[in-house]
Design an enzyme around this catalytic site. Structure first.
Site, PDB file in Angstrom:
ATOM      1  N   CYS A 180       3.594  -1.729 -13.490  1.00  0.00           N
ATOM      2  CA  CYS A 180       3.367  -0.632 -14.447  1.00  0.00           C
ATOM      3  C   CYS A 180       4.433  -0.538 -15.533  1.00  0.00           C
ATOM      4  CB  CYS A 180       3.290   0.688 -13.690  1.00  0.00           C
ATOM      5  SG  CYS A 180       1.928   0.748 -12.514  1.00  0.00           S
TER       6      CYS A 180
HETATM    7  N1  LIG Z   1       0.282  -0.554  -8.183  1.00  0.00           N
HETATM    8  C1  LIG Z   1       0.581   0.646  -8.637  1.00  0.00           C
HETATM    9  O1  LIG Z   1       1.455   1.313  -8.120  1.00  0.00           O
HETATM   10  C2  LIG Z   1      -0.165   1.254  -9.812  1.00  0.00           C
HETATM   11  C3  LIG Z   1       0.091   2.590 -10.149  1.00  0.00           C
HETATM   12  C4  LIG Z   1      -0.603   3.161 -11.196  1.00  0.00           C
HETATM   13  C5  LIG Z   1      -1.536   2.394 -11.905  1.00  0.00           C
HETATM   14  N2  LIG Z   1      -1.757   1.097 -11.585  1.00  0.00           N
HETATM   15  C6  LIG Z   1      -2.770   0.352 -12.339  1.00  0.00           C
HETATM   16  O2  LIG Z   1      -3.915   0.145 -11.517  1.00  0.00           O
HETATM   17  C7  LIG Z   1      -4.527  -1.103 -11.824  1.00  0.00           C
HETATM   18  C8  LIG Z   1      -4.649  -1.940 -10.565  1.00  0.00           C
HETATM   19  O3  LIG Z   1      -3.338  -2.212 -10.074  1.00  0.00           O
HETATM   20  P1  LIG Z   1      -3.081  -2.732  -8.608  1.00  0.00           P
HETATM   21  O4  LIG Z   1      -1.618  -2.596  -8.400  1.00  0.00           O
HETATM   22  O5  LIG Z   1      -4.002  -2.092  -7.627  1.00  0.00           O
HETATM   23  O6  LIG Z   1      -3.492  -4.278  -8.765  1.00  0.00           O
HETATM   24  P2  LIG Z   1      -3.709  -5.332  -7.580  1.00  0.00           P
HETATM   25  O7  LIG Z   1      -3.461  -6.663  -8.164  1.00  0.00           O
HETATM   26  O8  LIG Z   1      -2.941  -4.909  -6.368  1.00  0.00           O
HETATM   27  O9  LIG Z   1      -5.253  -5.184  -7.218  1.00  0.00           O
HETATM   28  C9  LIG Z   1      -6.278  -5.526  -8.080  1.00  0.00           C
HETATM   29  C10 LIG Z   1      -7.455  -6.072  -7.282  1.00  0.00           C
HETATM   30  O10 LIG Z   1      -8.514  -6.324  -8.194  1.00  0.00           O
HETATM   31  C11 LIG Z   1      -9.179  -7.498  -7.768  1.00  0.00           C
HETATM   32  N3  LIG Z   1      -9.945  -8.044  -8.875  1.00  0.00           N
HETATM   33  C12 LIG Z   1      -9.496  -8.685  -9.968  1.00  0.00           C
HETATM   34  N4  LIG Z   1     -10.522  -9.020 -10.771  1.00  0.00           N
HETATM   35  C13 LIG Z   1     -11.643  -8.560 -10.167  1.00  0.00           C
HETATM   36  C14 LIG Z   1     -13.024  -8.602 -10.501  1.00  0.00           C
HETATM   37  N5  LIG Z   1     -13.448  -9.177 -11.634  1.00  0.00           N
HETATM   38  N6  LIG Z   1     -13.902  -8.032  -9.667  1.00  0.00           N
HETATM   39  C15 LIG Z   1     -13.479  -7.462  -8.507  1.00  0.00           C
HETATM   40  N7  LIG Z   1     -12.188  -7.386  -8.135  1.00  0.00           N
HETATM   41  C16 LIG Z   1     -11.281  -7.938  -8.963  1.00  0.00           C
HETATM   42  C17 LIG Z   1      -8.051  -8.398  -7.286  1.00  0.00           C
HETATM   43  O11 LIG Z   1      -8.520  -9.422  -6.434  1.00  0.00           O
HETATM   44  C18 LIG Z   1      -7.149  -7.393  -6.559  1.00  0.00           C
HETATM   45  O12 LIG Z   1      -7.491  -7.266  -5.204  1.00  0.00           O
HETATM   46  C19 LIG Z   1      -3.670  -1.730 -12.907  1.00  0.00           C
HETATM   47  O13 LIG Z   1      -4.205  -1.432 -14.157  1.00  0.00           O
HETATM   48  C20 LIG Z   1      -2.328  -1.028 -12.753  1.00  0.00           C
HETATM   49  O14 LIG Z   1      -1.610  -0.982 -13.972  1.00  0.00           O
HETATM   50  C21 LIG Z   1      -1.110   0.510 -10.534  1.00  0.00           C
END
Ligand SMILES: NC(=O)c1ccc[n+]([C@@H]2O[C@H](COP(=O)([O-])OP(=O)(O)OC[C@H]3O[C@@H](n4cnc5c(N)ncnc54)[C@H](O)[C@@H]3O)[C@@H](O)[C@H]2O)c1
Length: 457
Positions: A295
């Site tokens: 982030c």
């Molecule tokens: N991790 C955090 O603490 C956090 C906090 C706030 C916001 N965010 C935001 O949330 C979003 C997700 O982050 P995250 O940390 O969960 O990411 P992550 O990488 O842990 O998880 C994303 C998931 O999406 C899947 N994926 C990717 N492309 C796909 C598709 N086309 N169809 C289906 N699944 C698909 C991946 O395989 C993965 O399992 C990002 O935009 C991030 O900026 C994350």
């Protein structure tokens, strides 16, 4: 305009009311796309509240792990997965199932390209997979952090273009029936912070129109104690960026002040503790070896990129990025200097890094400054090993290929220097200081321990 009875029966208002009834009775089918750090806990929360939930992911490993009732995120216990499973939660990779969902929540990654520009490919791929299965009355919510305008300028056109039933997004015209609803709701989770339950974090919601807003607010109102409806998707998108830019800029400020304090011989940690006693107008931020995670190092640059479209330079973001990005290299210089004082060269020294995750007590290596520091130490000729209870090994990532194994702490005295990069709670810092030849502490983890072997930076 004249409308027939059939039109009225399937109008936006009616579709809206049907969705609200399903949400209130917990019978709405919830689909969560992207079962990572954000999506999986969200899916489990909906399941816990009694909703039928289906998770969608393209990662077969995740689907298989969940099917065997195991967890791949250390803060999510397997008991939680088993409980959700018993309540009907299933994870699949076949997007055909999308048509059965009433609400679809997108939680896929939004990284930067190698040129530090927004990489929306995960979002666009996901939306293109949803579109052919879209049906009237469904709600699609984007949770991935992104620049203001993404929902309306990228998500909505792809859904409208790609669906097979000529559906349009709902835009406040209550008589329309061939419509679906779209909203944006930012994720505000703070990994590793157990002081606030996830359901207690107020949930911001902005819909494309008032119908979408109302439905999305009801969706999240079912699992979050407080929802914060805002007037548009762009306000919701921008609010998330403001929160993260606020952190990024303040961390950069305190990192820069740390560098000055080190030069002036002032203890920045004592300075922050003193300033933090002010009961108003000051929130403490702490210096470290650099920014990490999916982030704070990334999201601000989504806005910086979008701002260029408006001939606007986001100088605070650029400056903060410059300072934060330089921090890992400063740490390497401090290590070299501390070794030099002890008549040792970094080249040829044995260095043990403690903690590689980007912050304490979590199993997330994304954008971790530890990677940059390990690589820079290796380039300088140091023999580097690491220890981190959350990572038995470090393999290949998007930008690195380290192939290292976690080393035990029992022979810590054999290293020329031990560098604390992540202050995991499980470490015995007194033991580390007692056993090590030299400790470089980038997190103030050894505060209270008086020893000439410790260099705080
Ligand atoms: N991790 C955090 O603490 C956090 C906090 C706030 C916001 N965010 C935001 O949330 C979003 C997700 O982050 P995250 O940390 O969960 O990411 P992550 O990488 O842990 O998880 C994303 C998931 O999406 C899947 N994926 C990717 N492309 C796909 C598709 N086309 N169809 C289906 N699944 C698909 C991946 O395989 C993965 O399992 C990002 O935009 C991030 O900026 C994350």
């Amino acid at each position: 305009m004249h409308t027939t009875i059939t039109d009225q029966l399937s109008s936006a208002t009616l579709l809206n009311e049907r969705m609200l009834a399903k949400l209130n009775s917990r019978t709405a089918n919830i689909g969560v796309i992207g079962l990572g750090y954000v999506g999986l806990p969200l899916a489990l929360l909906f399941a816990e509240e009694g909703f039928p939930v289906t998770g969608f992911d393209i990662d077969r490993n995740k689907i298989d792990t969940l099917a065997s009732l195991h967890s791949y995120i250390c803060r999510i216990p397997e008991t939680e997965i088993a409980l959700a499973n018993a309540r009907g939660f299933r994870a699949i990779s076949d997007f055909m199932g999308i048509s059965k969902m009433d609400a679809i929540v997108i939680c896929v990654p939004t990284p930067l390209t190698e040129y530090r520009e927004p990489d929306l490919s995960y979002v666009t791929d996901t939306v293109k997979s949803i579109a052919p299965h879209l049906r009237a009355g469904q709600l699609v919510v984007l949770e991935s952090t992104t620049y203001p305008g993404t929902t309306e300028e990228v998500v909505v056109p792809l859904l409208e273009k790609g669906n097979l039933a000529n559906l349009r997004v709902s835009r406040n015209a209550s008589e329309d029936s061939n419509i679906f609803f779209v909203a944006f709701s930012p994720e505000r989770e703070d990994p590793g912070n157990n002081t606030v339950a996830r359901s207690e974090i107020p949930k911001i919601v902005g819909g494309v129109d008032h119908h979408a807003s109302e439905i999305a607010t009801a969706l999240y109102g079912a699992i979050f104690r407080r929802t914060v409806p805002v007037s548009s998707t762009t306000v919701a998108e921008m609010s998330k960026l403001l929160e993260n830019i606020y952190r990024c800029v303040n961390i950069a400020l305190v990192n820069e002040l740390k560098l000055l304090c080190l030069r002036m011989g002032i203890d920045i940690w004592e300075v922050i503790a003193a300033a933090a006693t002010k009961p108003f107008g000051f929130q403490p931020f702490y210096p470290g070896p650099g920014l990490g995670g999916h982030c704070i190092p990334i999201d601000p640059f989504y806005l910086a990129w979008k701002a260029k479209e408006f001939d606007f330079a986001t100088r605070f973001i650029e400056l903060a990025g410059e300072i934060n990005m330089a921090m890992p290299y400063h740490i390497v210089e401090f290590i070299a200097e501390a070794l030099n004082v002890r008549s040792k060269a970094l080249n040829g020294s044995k260095v043990m890094v403690l903690g590689v995750s980007y912050k304490k007590d979590i199993d997330d290596l994304r954008e971790s400054p530890a990677i940059t520091i390990i690589e820079a130490l290796q380039r300088s000729g140091a023999a580097v090993v690491y220890n981190d209870p959350y990572f038995p090994k470090i393999g290949k990532g998007r930008k690195y290929d380290l192939q290292m194994q976690c080393m035990p702490l029992d022979q810590i005295g054999q290293y020329d220097c031990v560098v604390i990069l992540t202050d995991h709670s499980s470490y015995d810092y007194q033991m580390i200081v007692d056993e090590a030849q030299l400790v470089i502490d980038t997190r103030n983890a050894t505060s209270g321990i008086v020893s000439t072997k410790v260099v705080r930076c």
